[in-house]
Write a protein that holds these residues in place. Structure first.
Motif, PDB file in Angstrom:
ATOM      1  N   VAL A 184      22.769   3.893  18.339  1.00  0.00           N
ATOM      2  CA  VAL A 184      23.175   3.531  16.977  1.00  0.00           C
ATOM      3  C   VAL A 184      22.051   2.935  16.140  1.00  0.00           C
ATOM      4  CG1 VAL A 184      25.532   3.138  17.788  1.00  0.00           C
ATOM      5  CG2 VAL A 184      23.971   1.202  17.591  1.00  0.00           C
ATOM      6  N   LEU A 185      20.972   2.480  16.759  1.00  0.00           N
ATOM      7  CA  LEU A 185      19.868   1.910  15.993  1.00  0.00           C
ATOM      8  C   LEU A 185      18.976   2.998  15.400  1.00  0.00           C
ATOM      9  CD1 LEU A 185      18.661  -1.139  18.138  1.00  0.00           C
ATOM     10  CD2 LEU A 185      20.170  -1.133  16.152  1.00  0.00           C
ATOM     11  N   GLY A 186      18.327   2.669  14.298  1.00  0.00           N
ATOM     12  CA  GLY A 186      17.405   3.625  13.666  1.00  0.00           C
ATOM     13  C   GLY A 186      16.177   2.955  13.098  1.00  0.00           C
ATOM     14  N   ARG A 199      11.021   2.929   9.893  1.00  0.00           N
ATOM     15  CA  ARG A 199       9.649   2.471   9.655  1.00  0.00           C
ATOM     16  C   ARG A 199       8.667   3.639   9.624  1.00  0.00           C
ATOM     17  NH1 ARG A 199      11.714  -1.225  13.360  1.00  0.00           N
ATOM     18  NH2 ARG A 199      10.540  -0.321  15.096  1.00  0.00           N
ATOM     19  N   LYS A 200       8.899   4.606  10.484  1.00  0.00           N
ATOM     20  CA  LYS A 200       8.034   5.780  10.512  1.00  0.00           C
ATOM     21  C   LYS A 200       8.094   6.542   9.196  1.00  0.00           C
ATOM     22  CE  LYS A 200       7.577  10.311  12.702  1.00  0.00           C
ATOM     23  NZ  LYS A 200       8.153  11.241  13.694  1.00  0.00           N
ATOM     24  N   GLU A 201       9.296   6.751   8.675  1.00  0.00           N
ATOM     25  CA  GLU A 201       9.443   7.485   7.420  1.00  0.00           C
ATOM     26  C   GLU A 201       8.768   6.754   6.268  1.00  0.00           C
ATOM     27  OE1 GLU A 201      10.497  10.468   6.898  1.00  0.00           O
ATOM     28  OE2 GLU A 201      11.001  10.774   9.009  1.00  0.00           O
ATOM     29  N   SER A 202       8.843   5.437   6.270  1.00  0.00           N
ATOM     30  CA  SER A 202       8.178   4.670   5.227  1.00  0.00           C
ATOM     31  C   SER A 202       6.662   4.857   5.301  1.00  0.00           C
ATOM     32  CB  SER A 202       8.535   3.188   5.362  1.00  0.00           C
ATOM     33  OG  SER A 202       7.973   2.435   4.306  1.00  0.00           O
ATOM     34  N   ARG A 203       6.113   4.853   6.495  1.00  0.00           N
ATOM     35  CA  ARG A 203       4.661   5.022   6.648  1.00  0.00           C
ATOM     36  C   ARG A 203       4.229   6.449   6.328  1.00  0.00           C
ATOM     37  NH1 ARG A 203       5.748   1.779  11.656  1.00  0.00           N
ATOM     38  NH2 ARG A 203       5.152  -0.367  11.167  1.00  0.00           N
ATOM     39  N   VAL A 204       5.045   7.423   6.685  1.00  0.00           N
ATOM     40  CA  VAL A 204       4.729   8.811   6.352  1.00  0.00           C
ATOM     41  C   VAL A 204       4.704   8.990   4.835  1.00  0.00           C
ATOM     42  CG1 VAL A 204       5.586  11.184   6.429  1.00  0.00           C
ATOM     43  CG2 VAL A 204       5.571   9.796   8.509  1.00  0.00           C
ATOM     44  N   MET A 205       5.686   8.420   4.166  1.00  0.00           N
ATOM     45  CA  MET A 205       5.721   8.494   2.703  1.00  0.00           C
ATOM     46  C   MET A 205       4.495   7.805   2.104  1.00  0.00           C
ATOM     47  SD  MET A 205       7.421   9.627   0.084  1.00  0.00           S
ATOM     48  CE  MET A 205       9.143   9.864   0.542  1.00  0.00           C
ATOM     49  N   ALA A 206       4.105   6.674   2.682  1.00  0.00           N
ATOM     50  CA  ALA A 206       2.917   5.968   2.194  1.00  0.00           C
ATOM     51  C   ALA A 206       1.673   6.843   2.329  1.00  0.00           C
ATOM     52  CB  ALA A 206       2.727   4.668   2.978  1.00  0.00           C
ATOM     53  N   ASP A 264       2.626  -0.774  -0.697  1.00  0.00           N
ATOM     54  CA  ASP A 264       3.824  -1.595  -0.503  1.00  0.00           C
ATOM     55  C   ASP A 264       4.767  -0.997   0.537  1.00  0.00           C
ATOM     56  OD1 ASP A 264       3.075  -3.482  -2.470  1.00  0.00           O
ATOM     57  OD2 ASP A 264       3.773  -2.121  -4.046  1.00  0.00           O
ATOM     58  N   LEU A 265       4.680   0.307   0.745  1.00  0.00           N
ATOM     59  CA  LEU A 265       5.561   0.943   1.723  1.00  0.00           C
ATOM     60  C   LEU A 265       5.204   0.514   3.138  1.00  0.00           C
ATOM     61  CD1 LEU A 265       5.896   4.555   0.269  1.00  0.00           C
ATOM     62  CD2 LEU A 265       6.947   2.415  -0.451  1.00  0.00           C
ATOM     63  N   ARG A 266       3.924   0.332   3.395  1.00  0.00           N
ATOM     64  CA  ARG A 266       3.518  -0.147   4.727  1.00  0.00           C
ATOM     65  C   ARG A 266       3.943  -1.599   4.924  1.00  0.00           C
ATOM     66  NH1 ARG A 266       0.393   3.675   7.007  1.00  0.00           N
ATOM     67  NH2 ARG A 266      -0.700   5.139   5.622  1.00  0.00           N
ATOM     68  N   ARG A 267       3.853  -2.395   3.890  1.00  0.00           N
ATOM     69  CA  ARG A 267       4.304  -3.789   3.980  1.00  0.00           C
ATOM     70  C   ARG A 267       5.813  -3.846   4.192  1.00  0.00           C
ATOM     71  NH1 ARG A 267       3.051  -5.999  -1.423  1.00  0.00           N
ATOM     72  NH2 ARG A 267       3.662  -8.031  -0.547  1.00  0.00           N
ATOM     73  N   ALA A 268       6.545  -2.964   3.522  1.00  0.00           N
ATOM     74  CA  ALA A 268       7.996  -2.932   3.695  1.00  0.00           C
ATOM     75  C   ALA A 268       8.364  -2.554   5.124  1.00  0.00           C
ATOM     76  CB  ALA A 268       8.609  -1.941   2.712  1.00  0.00           C
ATOM     77  N   ALA A 269       7.642  -1.592   5.693  1.00  0.00           N
ATOM     78  CA  ALA A 269       7.912  -1.184   7.070  1.00  0.00           C
ATOM     79  C   ALA A 269       7.641  -2.331   8.039  1.00  0.00           C
ATOM     80  CB  ALA A 269       7.058   0.026   7.429  1.00  0.00           C
ATOM     81  N   ARG A 270       6.540  -3.049   7.812  1.00  0.00           N
ATOM     82  CA  ARG A 270       6.230  -4.185   8.684  1.00  0.00           C
ATOM     83  C   ARG A 270       7.288  -5.271   8.575  1.00  0.00           C
ATOM     84  NH1 ARG A 270       1.489  -4.662   7.128  1.00  0.00           N
ATOM     85  NH2 ARG A 270       1.615  -6.339   5.593  1.00  0.00           N
TER      86      ARG A 270
END
Length: 358
Positions: free
Chosen positions: A90-92, A97-104, A283-289
């Protein structure tokens, strides 16, 4: 079984952090397929049909979780293993986090077509015509909300209700994504599922906001500023829960979220959250972290809650047993005195009096 539940939650979280979602045969995707078939069978443009759909689609997984709990009642290792698998399912968090970094990475290279094509992995907005700030905004908002939906909330319900909580919550959240839309087909049918998801996320979303404040420094933010923005803006969002997460994320990153969102066939204008510029690629990498730290904090709270809940239950059971035993002893003594022969009671009194006289 409190320790077994806590161990299972931790093991499942670690599995998600290391392995992530399976590329094929994901159980949640399989559930979605079955739920879609059920919808086609019982659909009607009314809330009663939607309530039946939500009740069946959420009740069956929750009942399956209860069966698993009963089957592992006296087997802590098995309980921990089943809880771990359910938690991982159920966790994702890793995928988010991966999708956020890929988008970044796409935005940092200036590859807007690739970024637009990737946006569907995070949300249902129409990416056509979106520039870098709008793509970044959509990503940050999705990371903020899904940190609650895909990480914190499952852990909260897993800690409180165990395996049934894990499976039932994920089922409800999946239904909301499927039918909780404001369009002609789901305006009434999807309302019960959407309201159920809102209720289940009331506590997790606010916990996510608080944990984001606590972890703001890991993203270069100021906890006091994050708290100020959260308290000011959290209730401006039309969703009772999304604003809790997005406002805290905006405060921690020092950016401004909200604005016009274009979906396929409709658009919405959301209130502005936070102070500062529109998000950018970094900011996307910071959001993922930040999302990862919030998830780890939520795991600690969930593990402690699961252990404490069982300990409290065991203590209450022991107290009840002691009380029942004491009550039984008192009742037995009273019964023995009531059943004693009258002559024995009468003869006992002179002896005691005589002894006192001597």
């Amino acid at each position: 079984m409190g320790r077994a539940d806590a161990a299972g939650l931790v093991a499942g979280y670690v599995l998600d952090a290391i392995v992530g979602d399976p590329r094929r045969w994901h159980p949640v995707a399989g559930f979605g397929t079955l739920a879609g078939k059920l919808e086609r069978k019982i659909y009607a443009p009314e809330r009663r049909a939607g309530a039946l759909f939500a009740g069946l689609a959420v009740g069956v997984p929750a009942a399956a979780g209860y069966v698993a709990v009963r089957a592992t009642r006296d087997r802590p290792i098995a309980r921990a293993a089943v809880t771990a698998v359910a938690t991982w399912t159920v966790l994702g968090g890793r995928t988010l986090r991966k999708e956020s970094r890929v988008m970044a990475a796409h935005l940092e290279r200036g590859d807007l077509p690739a970024a637009r094509g990737r946006l569907s992995h995070l949300c249902g907005r129409n990416p056509e015509g979106l520039d870098e700030p709008e793509l970044a905004r959509a990503t940050v908002e999705s990371v903020a909300e899904n940190t609650s939906d895909a990480v914190v909330a499952p852990l909260v319900w897993g800690a409180i209700l165990g395996i049934p909580g894990l499976l039932g919550y994920r089922a409800a959240n999946t239904l909301d994504a499927m039918v909780g839309h404001r369009n002609s087909r789901y305006a009434r049918f999807g309302t019960p599922a959407a309201r159920l998801d809102d209720v289940l996320n009331l506590v997790p979303s606010r916990l996510t906001g608080l944990l984001t404040i606590a972890a703001a420094r890991t993203a270069g933010g100021d906890p006091r500023e994050t708290k100020r923005v959260w308290l000011r803006d959290r209730n401006d969002h039309p969703s009772p829960n999304a604003g809790q997460c997005e406002s805290a994320m905006a405060g921690a990153l020092g950016v401004r979220l909200g604005g016009r969102n274009v979906y396929f066939g409709r658009s919405e204008t959301r209130p502005l959250l936070g102070d500062g510029p529109r998000p950018k690629a970094g900011d996307l990498r910071r959001a993922a972290r930040l999302s990862g730290v919030v998830g780890a904090l939520a795991l600690g709270i969930a593990a402690i809650t699961a252990t404490a809940k069982r300990s409290a239950k065991a203590q209450a059971t022991a107290t009840a047993k002691r009380s029942a035993k004491a009550q039984a002893t008192v009742s037995a003594k009273r019964s023995a005195r009531a059943q004693a022969p009258a002559s024995a009671r009468k003869s006992a009194k002179p002896r005691v009096a005589g002894a006192a006289t001597r």
